[in-house]
Structures are given as C-alpha cells and as structure tokens.
Design an enzyme around this catalytic site. Structure first.
Site, PDB file in Angstrom:
ATOM      1  N   ASN A 170     -31.478  10.773  47.911  1.00 17.76           N
ATOM      2  CA  ASN A 170     -31.929   9.641  47.101  1.00 17.76           C
ATOM      3  C   ASN A 170     -33.304   9.981  46.559  1.00 17.76           C
ATOM      4  O   ASN A 170     -34.322   9.784  47.213  1.00 17.76           O
ATOM      5  CB  ASN A 170     -31.962   8.371  47.948  1.00 17.76           C
ATOM      6  CG  ASN A 170     -30.572   7.960  48.382  1.00 17.76           C
ATOM      7  OD1 ASN A 170     -29.795   7.448  47.571  1.00 17.76           O
ATOM      8  ND2 ASN A 170     -30.237   8.229  49.632  1.00 17.76           N
ATOM      9  N   GLU A 171     -33.295  10.512  45.364  1.00 14.89           N
ATOM     10  CA  GLU A 171     -34.530  11.005  44.751  1.00 14.89           C
ATOM     11  C   GLU A 171     -35.319   9.839  44.149  1.00 14.89           C
ATOM     12  O   GLU A 171     -34.800   8.719  44.054  1.00 14.89           O
ATOM     13  CB  GLU A 171     -34.164  12.017  43.643  1.00 14.89           C
ATOM     14  CG  GLU A 171     -33.430  13.258  44.131  1.00 14.89           C
ATOM     15  CD  GLU A 171     -34.323  14.236  44.908  1.00 14.89           C
ATOM     16  OE1 GLU A 171     -35.401  13.833  45.382  1.00 14.89           O
ATOM     17  OE2 GLU A 171     -33.913  15.400  45.057  1.00 14.89           O
ATOM     18  N   PRO A 172     -36.594  10.084  43.762  1.00 16.32           N
ATOM     19  CA  PRO A 172     -37.372   9.021  43.129  1.00 16.32           C
ATOM     20  C   PRO A 172     -36.568   8.337  42.016  1.00 16.32           C
ATOM     21  O   PRO A 172     -35.898   9.007  41.226  1.00 16.32           O
ATOM     22  CB  PRO A 172     -38.575   9.770  42.563  1.00 16.32           C
ATOM     23  CG  PRO A 172     -38.731  10.931  43.483  1.00 16.32           C
ATOM     24  CD  PRO A 172     -37.354  11.315  43.924  1.00 16.32           C
ATOM     25  N   SER A 174     -34.352   5.947  42.934  1.00 17.21           N
ATOM     26  CA  SER A 174     -33.153   5.386  43.585  1.00 17.21           C
ATOM     27  C   SER A 174     -33.370   3.906  43.892  1.00 17.21           C
ATOM     28  O   SER A 174     -34.448   3.507  44.354  1.00 17.21           O
ATOM     29  CB  SER A 174     -32.867   6.122  44.894  1.00 17.21           C
ATOM     30  OG  SER A 174     -32.558   7.457  44.645  1.00 17.21           O
TER      31      SER A 174
END
Ligand code: F6R
Length: 646
Positions: A170-172, A174
């Site tokens: 869950n990258e920036p 998300s």
C-alpha cells in the site's frame, strides 16, 4: 537525583511519551532478540488455539524484516515440537506478474524461510497469485478478501515498513478503506527491489496487495523495523499525523498494534533523538553531549557561543542546573570534541595520551582492517588506512567476503574473453582452465541478470574483485603478505540472500586475529544493517572477540568501528575523528578508483545515485563541516570511528 524524583521523572516521561508516540513502541537492543520475542508470542497464540481445538489465522509478510521471526518459528518447530497443523496463513502481497517458481517470488521466499521447514498443511497457505490474467485480477482479489473473512479474519498480522511508509504494498496515496487489489509500485520501492532482481528493468511495476482496510481488520498487528535506513520513516509513522501519503500512519487507529524496533530504527524517535523535548531527563555525560551538540546545530551557533538563554528557550534549563552554568557546559563539550580529533589514528608516539583517542604505546602497532566487501576499507577509511601505513604500523587488511556477486556479467565476460585470447595467443592455458573459461563464458552469454551466479561465474567474478582489492591495498602501501582474502562461506550463495553466519566463518576470523595478535582492529560497524553482509561480518568479529577474550594479548586489542558507505556516526557518538587534507582526500579517491567493477553504475548501488567515491567524499566533508559549525578547526574532510568496548 533522589529515587523518588527519578520515579516521578520516569512517570511523567511515560505519560508525555503517549502524546508524542501514537502507538505502543518497544525498542530492543538488537533485531535478533526482538524477532525471537515476536516469534514466541506467535507460538504462544498457536498453542493456546491448539488447546482450544481451534485454528489460528496468521497474516504474513516477506522482505528482510520477518526473516528472524520465521527462523525462530522453524527452530521451535524442530526443537520444541511447535506444530503448525492448526495454522492458516494469508500473505500480504505478491509481485505482478510473477511466476511462483521465480527466485524473487514471495512463494519462493515463504517456502525457503518458513513453509518448507514446518508441518503446515499446504491447503492452508494463501499467497496472492501473480500468474492470473489481468481480466481476472479484480474478481480474484475480491475472493482473497472473502476467504480471509470466511476463516474468521486474521488473528495476528506481521508487517514490515517500506521506505515509502508502505505496509503490504500500500504505497503513498492508498485509501484507508482499500482492500486487496492490484497496485503500482512506488519508484523507491522498485529501487529497493533491484538487489533481488539484478537490474531496475527486471523489477515488476505492479503487485497484488491486501489493502489498508484488510490489514486494519486483523485482531493484533506487529509492525517490525530494523536498521537505521528505517529510522526516518518509522518516526513519521509513529509520531506524524495520519495521512494517506504515509499509509503506515493508519495503524495509529488500530486498537491492538505493537511496534517492535531495534535501536538503530529508533534513532529518529523523539524519545531517543531529543528526549528533553518530551520531559525531564536522567542526565549523564553522553546525553548532555548529545543535547549541547543538538542545541548548537539548532541555533546555528558554535558551542562556545551558546548562552543560558539558548538553553532555557530550548527545553534545556535542567542541564544548566545540573552542570552549573552554560559556560562550563560549553567548555566541557567543546573540549571533549576537540579530544576526538587526531592525525595519529594508531596513537602518537612519545605524547601524553591521557586525552587522546588511542594509546601512545606501542609506537608501532599491529593492525587488522576488516573489510566486509573488497572495497569497504578504502571507501570508509581510505584516508586513515593511508596514514596508518605512512606512520609505520604493521597494517594488515582482511577482505571478509569475495564480493563475487557484485560484478556485472558483461565485465566478467570481457575479462574471460581477454584471458581466452591472451592464453591462446601464447599457448598459456591448461586444459582445466580452458574448460573453466569456456563454461563460464557460455553461461554468461546465456545468463539473465537476475539469475543466480553459478560457481564458475563466481570464481571469475571473485578473481576480478581480488585483483581490484589488491591494487587498492597496494596503493595504500601494503605488501602482498599483508593482504588477506578470507572468502567467508556464508556469502557464497550466488545470490543476494546469504546463509546465516556459521562456525566456519567465525573460525576464519579467529584464526587471523590469533595469527596477527593485533593492537587495533578496524571493522565495519553497520549495526544499521540487520541482515546484510556488513552486519553478518561484524557479528563474526564480535563472536571471535568473545571466543578469544581470555587470551592475554587480547587485553591490548582495541576494536574501532567505521561506518559503511551510507551513514556516518552522529557527531556525539564519534570517539576518533581523523582529519584529511585535500591531497589525502584525493589519494583516497584514487584508492577507491582501483575498484573498477564498482565504478559508474555498480551492480548493487543501493538507493543512492552517487558513485561510491562521491558518497565517501560527501560524507567525510559533511563530518568536517559539522565539526567546523560546532566551533572546531576547519578541515577538508574527516573520517570518524567509534570504539567498541566489550
Ligand atoms: C512484504 C511487504 C512489504 C515489506 C516492506 C519492508 O510482504 O509487504 O511491505 O514488509 O517493504 O521490506 P523489508 O522488510 O525488506 O525492509
């Protein structure tokens, strides 16, 4: 301070800590102990459920963080009858696309570190499938989520944290309510994965990951972080505002999250970096020194210019009460820093050494410089290396590992082709060598970057690195008899994943120390690097020192730690600062240049685009600039060391 006062101080600190750290954090001295603690909590939960005749659902992570936990679980299975027969697992994520058999797949990882060694029912293992067609992904993800719910949800979720602040993938960006889905990987995450894939192009752009909402549903969450490289993002995750730009901050809303970190990962937390901002401190000389340096940096004034007002305005009035006045405090810290500076890293002969970092006698010392990879010696302490030799010490350098995976395939092929042509021209090659070169050339021509290095290829690449290391050490003034190649076996896997430290590794280090009986040992002190080669190499030295501690000559053996290519010691931790003149810095650069296979774009550049010599110079110049700003003399560059006392 009276004990009552200390208790009140600690209580108030604990209370105020809660307002700074928004989740419970436990700091362990070392990632091994911390991993064992987590593994035991998991084992306890598994056994409790077994007694109740129930299943337990574990959410599992990959990457370097959980390896120690899996290792301990496997040990408990082997030695303490811990059974996984009632365990169901869901892995957080998988690259997409990804074949399960590929070495970089999370299926491969989980089998290697856990599943192949325990009695889990394969039907109970769930890992997102990286092979399904794009059109099926959405439905597949929905079913993955449904399957978790059907077994009653996750009891214990293990998490690592990425440098982007991601959990799972869950990258920036998300969302808090995101569930299992296909995502794009952040550039930083892809760069961090190069070490597993060989080249940037080979790293997938996508992954399937459980979402933030899926993770938040777990009943208990363990977030692990080991190493200095996690310190900055961890501080934001724990102390910063909740935001989708740092998805791990959502964990602040979880009712039962436990953050488990080692000392290195905790260094940016307010309670470690600037505890005086939280509440009253139990002052000692080390903390006082840290605070005064911080104040000087914060105000932009050199130490001797700091006033009572500066201390009062920056939560440090206690310090003045404790140490009488800012005047005395300033002088004490200034002099302490002054005493770390020496142009005589091996000790200055015939000088009063009571305030110097090293002993004056014996004037000529026996010294071993341990270098984890074949170029760490010159990158991290090339200037000091040159000085020790010039000042007449008996210096030995020991290259701990062959470094043989870090040579580009095209460089290896170039060397082989040259050798084949040269050998054929002068009829120099014996049959077995001809075979070795022919076999290695054939493998290299067909090899994809991300493939494991075969034994033949490793032999050739190892020779290349040996030649470079010899050239670098000779440039620093050593004779061949003072250059040692230890080829520690833990490193010899042909991939970036190494074997654990073994007895044979430690024996090699012990043998060399026993042979040389050094007065000084220099080692790479990257406590920041929990699973990497530097940390394993350092552990080997620690174990060797412990095993040899009763030898009489060991009493005279001092261990100095230098830092690897990325981080320097914070100024308040430096115990020996060796200044370099512009010419010495230039000479150090030339020693680094001997390592041609690591120039321009080395195979494992890490997450820094600068070349190794640039990083080394920038770092050494930055240390000098910090000393200068604190009010000490101006130098071109400084190499820094910390003494390890057992
Ligand atoms: C792995 C995962 C990632 C990692 C994170 C930290 O399954 O989902 O979030 O936990 O990238 O990786 P390491 O532990 O290698 O630093």
């Amino acid at each position: 301070m009276s004990s009552a006062a200390v208790t009140t101080t600690q209580k108030s600190l604990k209370y105020q800590l809660k307002s700074v750290e928004k989740v419970p954090v436990k700091i362990w001295g070392d990632s091994n102990d911390a991993s064992i603690h987590i593994a035991r909590s998991i084992a306890l939960a598994i056994r409790q459920k077994q007694q109740e005749g129930e299943q337990i659902v574990l959410g599992l992570a990959t990457g370097s963080s959980p390896i120690g936990v899996y290792k301990e679980l496997v040990r408990m299975h082997r030695e303490e009858d811990l059974s996984f027969s009632n365990v169901i697992t869901f892995n957080l994520d998988e690259y997409y696309p990804m074949k399960p058999k590929a070495q970089q797949s999370y299926v491969y990882f989980m089998n290697e570190y856990l599943f192949d060694h325990i009695d889990i029912d394969p039907k109970n293992i769930n890992i997102p499938d990286g092979t399904i067609g794009m059109e099926e992904v959405e439905e597949y993800c929905r079913q993955y989520e449904e399957k978790i719910d059907l077994v009653g949800g996750i009891d214990i979720q293990l998490l690592g944290i990425g440098r982007t602040g991601h959990i799972g993938f869950n990258e920036p960006g998300s969302w808090r309510d995101s569930t299992t889905r296909l995502v794009r990987l952040d550039g930083i995450t892809r760069r961090d994965a190069i070490k597993d894939f060989g080249t940037a192009e080979a790293v997938p752009y996508r992954a399937i990951t459980m979402g933030i909402a899926s993770i938040m549903k777990a009943r208990t969450v363990y977030l692990m972080a080991w190493g200095q490289h996690k310190a900055e993002i961890l501080q934001k995750a724990i102390e910063g505002p909740i935001s989708m730009t740092i998805p791990s901050t959502f964990l602040q809303e979880h009712p039962n999250v436990k953050v488990i970190v080692d000392k290195a990962a905790a260094t940016e937390l307010t309670r470690i970096k600037t505890p005086w901002l939280i509440g009253m401190c139990n002052w000692n000389d080390d903390l006082m020194c840290q605070a005064v340096i911080w104040l000087s940096q914060k105000t932009g004034k050199s130490i001797l210019l700091l006033t009572d007002n500066d201390y009062n305005e920056h939560h440090l009035s206690d310090l003045i009460i404790e140490y009488k006045s800012s005047y005395e405090l300033n002088i004490k810290v200034h002099n302490q820093l002054q005493d770390t500076i020496t142009g005589w890293p091996g000790g200055k002969p015939n000088a009063n050494d009571s305030r110097r970092p090293e002993r004056a006698t014996p004037a000529k010392k026996r010294i071993i410089i341990f270098s984890p990879h074949p170029d760490d010696d010159v990158i991290s302490m090339g200037g000091t290396f040159l000085r020790l030799v010039e000042q007449g010490h008996d210096v030995h350098v020991a290259y701990q590992t062959s470094g043989n995976i870090a040579v580009h395939d095209y460089d290896a092929l170039r060397y082989i082709e040259w050798m084949q042509e040269f050998g054929a021209t002068y009829d120099l090659l014996k049959e077995d060598k001809k075979d070795l070169f022919a076999k290695a050339a054939k493998i290299l021509r067909a090899k994809q970057n991300s493939q494991k290095n075969s034994l033949e290829v490793r032999q050739i690449k190892g020779m290349i690195r040996r030649g470079e290391a010899r050239a670098g050490a000779r440039f620093c003034g050593l004779k061949d008899s003072q250059i040692h190649f230890l080829d520690m076996p833990f490193y010899e896997t042909g991939t970036t994943r190494k074997k654990p430290l073994g007895k044979a590794d430690v024996q090699i280090i012990k043998d060399l120390i026993t042979e040389i009986k050094p007065h000084q040992v220099y080692a790479a002190g990257d406590l920041a690097d929990p699973h990497g080669t530097h940390r394993v190499c350092l552990n080997a030295i620690f174990e060797a020192f412990t095993a040899l501690q009763n030898e009489k000559w060991m009493k005279d053996c001092w261990l100095w730690l230098y830092r690897g290519a990325w981080h320097e010691w914070p100024v308040h931790e430096i115990e020996m600062a060796v200044p370099l003149s512009p010419m010495e810095l230039y000479k150090k650069r030339r020693a680094i240049f001997m390592h041609q296979s690591q120039k321009d774009t080395p195979p494992f550049p890490g997450n820094d685009e600068r070349e190794f010599w640039e990083r080394a110079e920038d770092r050494n110049k930055a240390t000098a600039a910090q000393y200068r700003a604190l009010g000490l003399s101006q130098y071109e560059a400084i190499e820094a060391f910390r003494r390890w006392k057992f």
